[in-house]
Design an enzyme around this catalytic site. Sequence first.
Site, PDB file in Angstrom:
ATOM      1  N   GLU A 130       0.836  -1.211   0.000  1.00  0.00           N
ATOM      2  CA  GLU A 130       0.000   0.000   0.000  1.00  0.00           C
ATOM      3  C   GLU A 130       0.871   1.262   0.000  1.00  0.00           C
ATOM      4  O   GLU A 130       0.397   2.344  -0.349  1.00  0.00           O
ATOM      5  CB  GLU A 130      -0.936   0.027   1.207  1.00  0.00           C
ATOM      6  N   LYS A 156       1.942   3.597   7.489  1.00  0.00           N
ATOM      7  CA  LYS A 156       2.899   2.506   7.260  1.00  0.00           C
ATOM      8  C   LYS A 156       4.230   3.044   6.719  1.00  0.00           C
ATOM      9  O   LYS A 156       5.290   2.497   6.998  1.00  0.00           O
ATOM     10  CB  LYS A 156       2.318   1.483   6.283  1.00  0.00           C
TER      11      LYS A 156
HETATM   12  P1  NDP Z   1      -4.835  -8.296  10.997  1.00  0.00           P
HETATM   13  O1  NDP Z   1      -5.734  -7.130  10.841  1.00  0.00           O
HETATM   14  O2  NDP Z   1      -5.395  -9.680  10.817  1.00  0.00           O
HETATM   15  O3  NDP Z   1      -4.188  -8.250  12.492  1.00  0.00           O
HETATM   16  C1  NDP Z   1      -3.849  -7.045  13.097  1.00  0.00           C
HETATM   17  C2  NDP Z   1      -3.326  -7.317  14.493  1.00  0.00           C
HETATM   18  O4  NDP Z   1      -2.950  -6.078  15.112  1.00  0.00           O
HETATM   19  C3  NDP Z   1      -4.339  -7.979  15.433  1.00  0.00           C
HETATM   20  O5  NDP Z   1      -3.677  -8.946  16.211  1.00  0.00           O
HETATM   21  C4  NDP Z   1      -4.771  -6.813  16.323  1.00  0.00           C
HETATM   22  O6  NDP Z   1      -5.194  -7.208  17.619  1.00  0.00           O
HETATM   23  C5  NDP Z   1      -3.459  -6.065  16.429  1.00  0.00           C
HETATM   24  N1  NDP Z   1      -3.630  -4.702  16.918  1.00  0.00           N
HETATM   25  C6  NDP Z   1      -4.512  -3.760  16.486  1.00  0.00           C
HETATM   26  N2  NDP Z   1      -4.402  -2.638  17.225  1.00  0.00           N
HETATM   27  C7  NDP Z   1      -3.426  -2.865  18.144  1.00  0.00           C
HETATM   28  C8  NDP Z   1      -2.869  -2.089  19.185  1.00  0.00           C
HETATM   29  N3  NDP Z   1      -3.270  -0.841  19.434  1.00  0.00           N
HETATM   30  N4  NDP Z   1      -1.893  -2.652  19.939  1.00  0.00           N
HETATM   31  C9  NDP Z   1      -1.475  -3.916  19.715  1.00  0.00           C
HETATM   32  N5  NDP Z   1      -1.969  -4.693  18.734  1.00  0.00           N
HETATM   33  C10 NDP Z   1      -2.943  -4.171  17.955  1.00  0.00           C
HETATM   34  O7  NDP Z   1      -3.582  -8.075  10.046  1.00  0.00           O
HETATM   35  P2  NDP Z   1      -2.728  -9.149   9.176  1.00  0.00           P
HETATM   36  O8  NDP Z   1      -2.382 -10.288  10.050  1.00  0.00           O
HETATM   37  O9  NDP Z   1      -3.391  -9.366   7.891  1.00  0.00           O
HETATM   38  O10 NDP Z   1      -1.409  -8.309   8.854  1.00  0.00           O
HETATM   39  C11 NDP Z   1      -0.291  -8.293   9.735  1.00  0.00           C
HETATM   40  C12 NDP Z   1       0.503  -7.028   9.534  1.00  0.00           C
HETATM   41  O11 NDP Z   1       0.992  -6.978   8.206  1.00  0.00           O
HETATM   42  C13 NDP Z   1      -0.287  -5.746   9.741  1.00  0.00           C
HETATM   43  O12 NDP Z   1       0.601  -4.790  10.275  1.00  0.00           O
HETATM   44  C14 NDP Z   1      -0.698  -5.366   8.334  1.00  0.00           C
HETATM   45  O13 NDP Z   1      -0.931  -3.987   8.238  1.00  0.00           O
HETATM   46  C15 NDP Z   1       0.529  -5.799   7.561  1.00  0.00           C
HETATM   47  N6  NDP Z   1       0.318  -6.165   6.173  1.00  0.00           N
HETATM   48  C16 NDP Z   1      -0.668  -7.054   5.841  1.00  0.00           C
HETATM   49  C17 NDP Z   1      -0.846  -7.434   4.545  1.00  0.00           C
HETATM   50  C18 NDP Z   1      -1.881  -8.432   4.161  1.00  0.00           C
HETATM   51  O14 NDP Z   1      -2.169  -8.567   2.987  1.00  0.00           O
HETATM   52  N7  NDP Z   1      -2.445  -9.192   5.101  1.00  0.00           N
HETATM   53  C19 NDP Z   1      -0.001  -6.880   3.457  1.00  0.00           C
HETATM   54  C20 NDP Z   1       1.084  -6.051   3.950  1.00  0.00           C
HETATM   55  C21 NDP Z   1       1.207  -5.693   5.246  1.00  0.00           C
HETATM   56  P3  NDP Z   1      -6.762  -7.425  18.002  1.00  0.00           P
HETATM   57  O15 NDP Z   1      -7.098  -8.808  17.541  1.00  0.00           O
HETATM   58  O16 NDP Z   1      -6.769  -7.297  19.480  1.00  0.00           O
HETATM   59  O17 NDP Z   1      -7.529  -6.357  17.290  1.00  0.00           O
HETATM   60  P1  GDP Z   2      -6.286  -3.557   0.476  1.00  0.00           P
HETATM   61  O1  GDP Z   2      -5.495  -3.775  -0.765  1.00  0.00           O
HETATM   62  O2  GDP Z   2      -5.445  -3.643   1.727  1.00  0.00           O
HETATM   63  O3  GDP Z   2      -7.127  -2.341   0.457  1.00  0.00           O
HETATM   64  O4  GDP Z   2      -7.240  -4.867   0.592  1.00  0.00           O
HETATM   65  P2  GDP Z   2      -8.826  -5.057   0.444  1.00  0.00           P
HETATM   66  O5  GDP Z   2      -9.041  -6.529   0.338  1.00  0.00           O
HETATM   67  O6  GDP Z   2      -9.562  -4.335   1.506  1.00  0.00           O
HETATM   68  O7  GDP Z   2      -9.178  -4.349  -0.942  1.00  0.00           O
HETATM   69  C1  GDP Z   2      -8.584  -4.766  -2.168  1.00  0.00           C
HETATM   70  C2  GDP Z   2      -9.262  -4.037  -3.333  1.00  0.00           C
HETATM   71  O8  GDP Z   2     -10.589  -4.528  -3.468  1.00  0.00           O
HETATM   72  C3  GDP Z   2      -9.367  -2.515  -3.152  1.00  0.00           C
HETATM   73  O9  GDP Z   2      -8.959  -1.905  -4.347  1.00  0.00           O
HETATM   74  C4  GDP Z   2     -10.858  -2.283  -2.912  1.00  0.00           C
HETATM   75  O10 GDP Z   2     -11.324  -1.031  -3.425  1.00  0.00           O
HETATM   76  C5  GDP Z   2     -11.458  -3.419  -3.732  1.00  0.00           C
HETATM   77  N1  GDP Z   2     -12.817  -3.748  -3.289  1.00  0.00           N
HETATM   78  C6  GDP Z   2     -13.914  -3.811  -4.102  1.00  0.00           C
HETATM   79  N2  GDP Z   2     -15.010  -4.092  -3.382  1.00  0.00           N
HETATM   80  C7  GDP Z   2     -14.614  -4.221  -2.087  1.00  0.00           C
HETATM   81  C8  GDP Z   2     -15.324  -4.514  -0.884  1.00  0.00           C
HETATM   82  O11 GDP Z   2     -16.532  -4.704  -0.864  1.00  0.00           O
HETATM   83  N3  GDP Z   2     -14.577  -4.590   0.265  1.00  0.00           N
HETATM   84  C9  GDP Z   2     -13.224  -4.392   0.256  1.00  0.00           C
HETATM   85  N4  GDP Z   2     -12.545  -4.519   1.396  1.00  0.00           N
HETATM   86  N5  GDP Z   2     -12.535  -4.084  -0.869  1.00  0.00           N
HETATM   87  C10 GDP Z   2     -13.225  -4.001  -2.020  1.00  0.00           C
END
Ligand code: NDP
Ligand code: GDP
Length: 338
Positions: A130, A156
């Site tokens: 992103e 980020k």
């Molecule tokens: P999730 O949204 O599944 O998990 C986020 C985690 O952060 C949860 O464990 C949440 O805890 C915790 N969290 C939120 N707020 C706080 C806080 N204030 N203090 C401590 N912990 C907190 O994310 P993903 O597992 O998908 O992603 C992992 C990381 O990688 C994230 O930083 C994400 O931004 C980054 N990332 C993810 C990608 C993806 O495609 N999945 C791509 C690139 C980067 P709780 O359950 O308590 O809310």
């Molecule tokens: P992101 O790449 O971290 O924003 O992951 P998302 O899975 O949230 O979104 C991926 C793409 O899907 C973005 O370009 C969104 O605009 C598009 N998108 C289209 N419809 C939806 C929807 O209903 N929900 C979400 N989350 N994304 C959507």
Amino acid sequence: MSMSKAAFVTGVTGQDGAYLSKLLLEKGYKVYGLLARRSSDTTWRLRYLGIHDDVEYVEGDLTDQSSLIRGLSHFPVDEVYNLGAQSFVATSWMQPVLTGYVTGLGAVNLLEAIRLTNPKTRYYQASTSEMFGKVQQPIQNEKTPFYPRSPYGVAKLYAHWSTVNYRESFGMHASSGILFNHESPLRGIEFVTRKITDGVARMKQGIQKELKLGNLEAQRDWGFAGDYVDAMWRILQQPEPEDFVIATGRTTSVRDFCRLAFARVGLNYEKFVTIDPKFNRPAEVDVLQGDASKARQKLGWKPTTSLEELVAMMVDADMERVALERNSSVQAYSYAAV
Ligand code: NDP
Ligand code: GDP
């Protein structure tokens, strides 16, 4: 003396936190997970993977630096993985300040806590594609200029440059993985892939009539989370800290993801998907496609799961969950219906 390593994982209850903890436990690590106090249980992913009782939980929050210092001084570790974040792009426009505190400043709170307690600890920062946002090159690698398009991307980027800066200022072993989107059956329900696969299961089982989505033309480089957490671990095993792009190299539209997911259960997406502009974003990231050749060369990392395999895995898992939920009237593993 035991040679086994210890790791501290923030975001342990998230998709990647659960998969990474499982990987580290299998490698013999002692795993500490930062657990933020919530009014309801957040540990379903760790239970799903059967590792809930193998992780030691440390109460704290990324915005509360004292909790991080306390945790790291009580439990000295070799590696810290900062996966905690407000990670949903759409929410970052609704809560931009919170996203800045958690996703941006949270990383600096943690880097400072490491510097004060044990500066030899290795640090992994969960950076993201992103940050490329409005892409400046058709295929993005470690040298591509950043252009974030959401408060999430901006936060980020702050955390990313802070990681680089702590490495350069203090010689810390701090690295970023710039990970492209990665999904799994444990993906949060609000992300588009899981929203689609959950919807497919509900429509196939006759309990939902339509699926409302936003921009179907957006394209993402989607990989499998299980492959991506292995890259995180490899990054911290390098002798020198460095940043790496982690991606599959293939990009697919939301529309084609729908096509594949519905086809998995013999349905035509066009009969079920409707467009609701409320899911459009104030500024969109139209297309992402990564080049992970540096990771392939230096880390020996490559993705092992194709998009078709990922879609099949996610749809099949949701088919099972929805069936379970219907039979037990328990809402299994899917929360906010966003
Ligand atoms: P999730 O949204 O599944 O998990 C986020 C985690 O952060 C949860 O464990 C949440 O805890 C915790 N969290 C939120 N707020 C706080 C806080 N204030 N203090 C401590 N912990 C907190 O994310 P993903 O597992 O998908 O992603 C992992 C990381 O990688 C994230 O930083 C994400 O931004 C980054 N990332 C993810 C990608 C993806 O495609 N999945 C791509 C690139 C980067 P709780 O359950 O308590 O809310
Ligand atoms: P992101 O790449 O971290 O924003 O992951 P998302 O899975 O949230 O979104 C991926 C793409 O899907 C973005 O370009 C969104 O605009 C598009 N998108 C289209 N419809 C939806 C929807 O209903 N929900 C979400 N989350 N994304 C959507």
